[in-house]
Motif scaffolding. Sequence first.
Motif, PDB file in Angstrom:
ATOM      1  N   GLU A  14      28.138  40.949  38.681  1.00 56.73           N
ATOM      2  CA  GLU A  14      28.102  42.404  38.621  1.00 56.73           C
ATOM      3  C   GLU A  14      27.335  42.827  37.389  1.00 56.73           C
ATOM      4  OE1 GLU A  14      31.845  44.492  38.993  1.00 56.73           O
ATOM      5  OE2 GLU A  14      32.520  43.138  40.583  1.00 56.73           O
ATOM      6  N   GLY A  15      26.708  43.974  37.511  1.00 57.65           N
ATOM      7  CA  GLY A  15      26.079  44.628  36.390  1.00 57.65           C
ATOM      8  C   GLY A  15      26.556  46.067  36.400  1.00 57.65           C
ATOM      9  N   CYS A  16      26.097  46.849  35.440  1.00 51.75           N
ATOM     10  CA  CYS A  16      26.567  48.229  35.346  1.00 51.75           C
ATOM     11  C   CYS A  16      25.499  49.073  34.661  1.00 51.75           C
ATOM     12  CB  CYS A  16      27.869  48.274  34.548  1.00 51.75           C
ATOM     13  SG  CYS A  16      28.585  49.905  34.403  1.00 51.75           S
ATOM     14  N   ASP A  27      30.427  37.562  35.905  1.00 48.77           N
ATOM     15  CA  ASP A  27      31.038  37.085  37.146  1.00 48.77           C
ATOM     16  C   ASP A  27      32.451  37.639  37.209  1.00 48.77           C
ATOM     17  OD1 ASP A  27      28.821  35.593  38.015  1.00 48.77           O
ATOM     18  OD2 ASP A  27      29.336  33.989  36.622  1.00 48.77           O
ATOM     19  N   VAL A  28      32.716  38.441  38.245  1.00 47.89           N
ATOM     20  CA  VAL A  28      33.981  39.159  38.365  1.00 47.89           C
ATOM     21  C   VAL A  28      34.655  38.770  39.675  1.00 47.89           C
ATOM     22  CG1 VAL A  28      35.075  41.435  38.413  1.00 47.89           C
ATOM     23  CG2 VAL A  28      33.001  41.081  37.052  1.00 47.89           C
ATOM     24  N   PHE A  83      32.831  49.359  45.711  1.00 46.45           N
ATOM     25  CA  PHE A  83      33.935  50.320  45.676  1.00 46.45           C
ATOM     26  C   PHE A  83      34.905  49.997  44.540  1.00 46.45           C
ATOM     27  CE2 PHE A  83      33.602  51.401  50.448  1.00 46.45           C
ATOM     28  CZ  PHE A  83      33.092  52.658  50.207  1.00 46.45           C
ATOM     29  N   GLN A  84      35.291  48.722  44.414  1.00 41.98           N
ATOM     30  CA  GLN A  84      36.260  48.332  43.383  1.00 41.98           C
ATOM     31  C   GLN A  84      35.698  48.577  41.986  1.00 41.98           C
ATOM     32  OE1 GLN A  84      38.534  44.534  44.578  1.00 41.98           O
ATOM     33  NE2 GLN A  84      36.829  44.635  46.024  1.00 41.98           N
ATOM     34  N   HIS A  85      34.429  48.281  41.793  1.00 41.54           N
ATOM     35  CA  HIS A  85      33.780  48.489  40.497  1.00 41.54           C
ATOM     36  C   HIS A  85      33.823  49.976  40.123  1.00 41.54           C
ATOM     37  CE1 HIS A  85      30.467  47.551  37.502  1.00 41.54           C
ATOM     38  NE2 HIS A  85      30.334  48.863  37.626  1.00 41.54           N
ATOM     39  N   GLU A  86      33.493  50.844  41.077  1.00 38.49           N
ATOM     40  CA  GLU A  86      33.454  52.284  40.784  1.00 38.49           C
ATOM     41  C   GLU A  86      34.857  52.859  40.576  1.00 38.49           C
ATOM     42  OE1 GLU A  86      30.702  53.323  39.813  1.00 38.49           O
ATOM     43  OE2 GLU A  86      29.554  51.673  40.688  1.00 38.49           O
ATOM     44  N   GLY A  89      39.004  53.932  33.621  1.00 41.25           N
ATOM     45  CA  GLY A  89      38.614  53.519  32.276  1.00 41.25           C
ATOM     46  C   GLY A  89      38.435  52.026  32.104  1.00 41.25           C
ATOM     47  N   VAL A  90      38.207  51.312  33.208  1.00 37.55           N
ATOM     48  CA  VAL A  90      38.054  49.855  33.184  1.00 37.55           C
ATOM     49  C   VAL A  90      36.591  49.511  33.464  1.00 37.55           C
ATOM     50  CG1 VAL A  90      38.747  47.691  34.291  1.00 37.55           C
ATOM     51  CG2 VAL A  90      40.427  49.527  33.974  1.00 37.55           C
ATOM     52  N   LEU A  91      36.038  48.611  32.657  1.00 31.93           N
ATOM     53  CA  LEU A  91      34.656  48.158  32.819  1.00 31.93           C
ATOM     54  C   LEU A  91      34.633  46.718  33.305  1.00 31.93           C
ATOM     55  CD1 LEU A  91      33.218  49.616  29.496  1.00 31.93           C
ATOM     56  CD2 LEU A  91      33.189  50.655  31.774  1.00 31.93           C
ATOM     57  N   PHE A  92      33.556  46.320  33.955  1.00 35.15           N
ATOM     58  CA  PHE A  92      33.481  44.960  34.501  1.00 35.15           C
ATOM     59  C   PHE A  92      33.617  43.900  33.416  1.00 35.15           C
ATOM     60  CE2 PHE A  92      29.001  45.065  33.338  1.00 35.15           C
ATOM     61  CZ  PHE A  92      28.684  43.738  33.087  1.00 35.15           C
TER      62      PHE A  92
END
Length: 163
Positions: free
Chosen positions: A88-90, A99-100, A130-133, A139-142
């Motif tokens: 994942e990236g952001c 890696d998540v 969806f889970q990432h967003e 307030g949680v980041l990958f």
Amino acid sequence: MTIRLIVKHPDPVLRERAQEVTKFNANLHKLLDDMADTMYDADGVGLAAPQVGVLKRVIVVDVGDEHELIEMVNPEIVVSEGEQLGPEGCLSIPGLQGDVRRANRILIRGQDRNGKPIQYESTEFLSRAFQHEVDHLNGVLFIDSAESVYEARKPEELEQDGD
């Protein structure tokens, strides 16, 4: 078309919990339109309102599949099954990937831009997006749950590997 500034880590707004949307009006429609424009302009596949400095429970996602652009207001994951591990990236953390571990299949419910109930059952990449967003809305980041974090590879580096 309005491109908004994407908030970058470590801005504290990214660590706050977004508030539920109760007014489905022209302001919300403008936010959704601007978020989609901003996501596409940045070559992203998802964007949450806190990433443009708005603490509302609003996301947009487009992973390039048959669903095209998905707008969700007050999204909630109600079922999650299985497991997947992937990169994942952001847009708010440029230059890094990780890696998540995520659920492989989810059922997500929310509302559309007019307040009408909507839901999606998804797997694989759409499920991950969806889970990432939704994490952003809490307030949680990958990088908080990544099993490893590493420098993102640029497209030209990936092309060189293929030669």
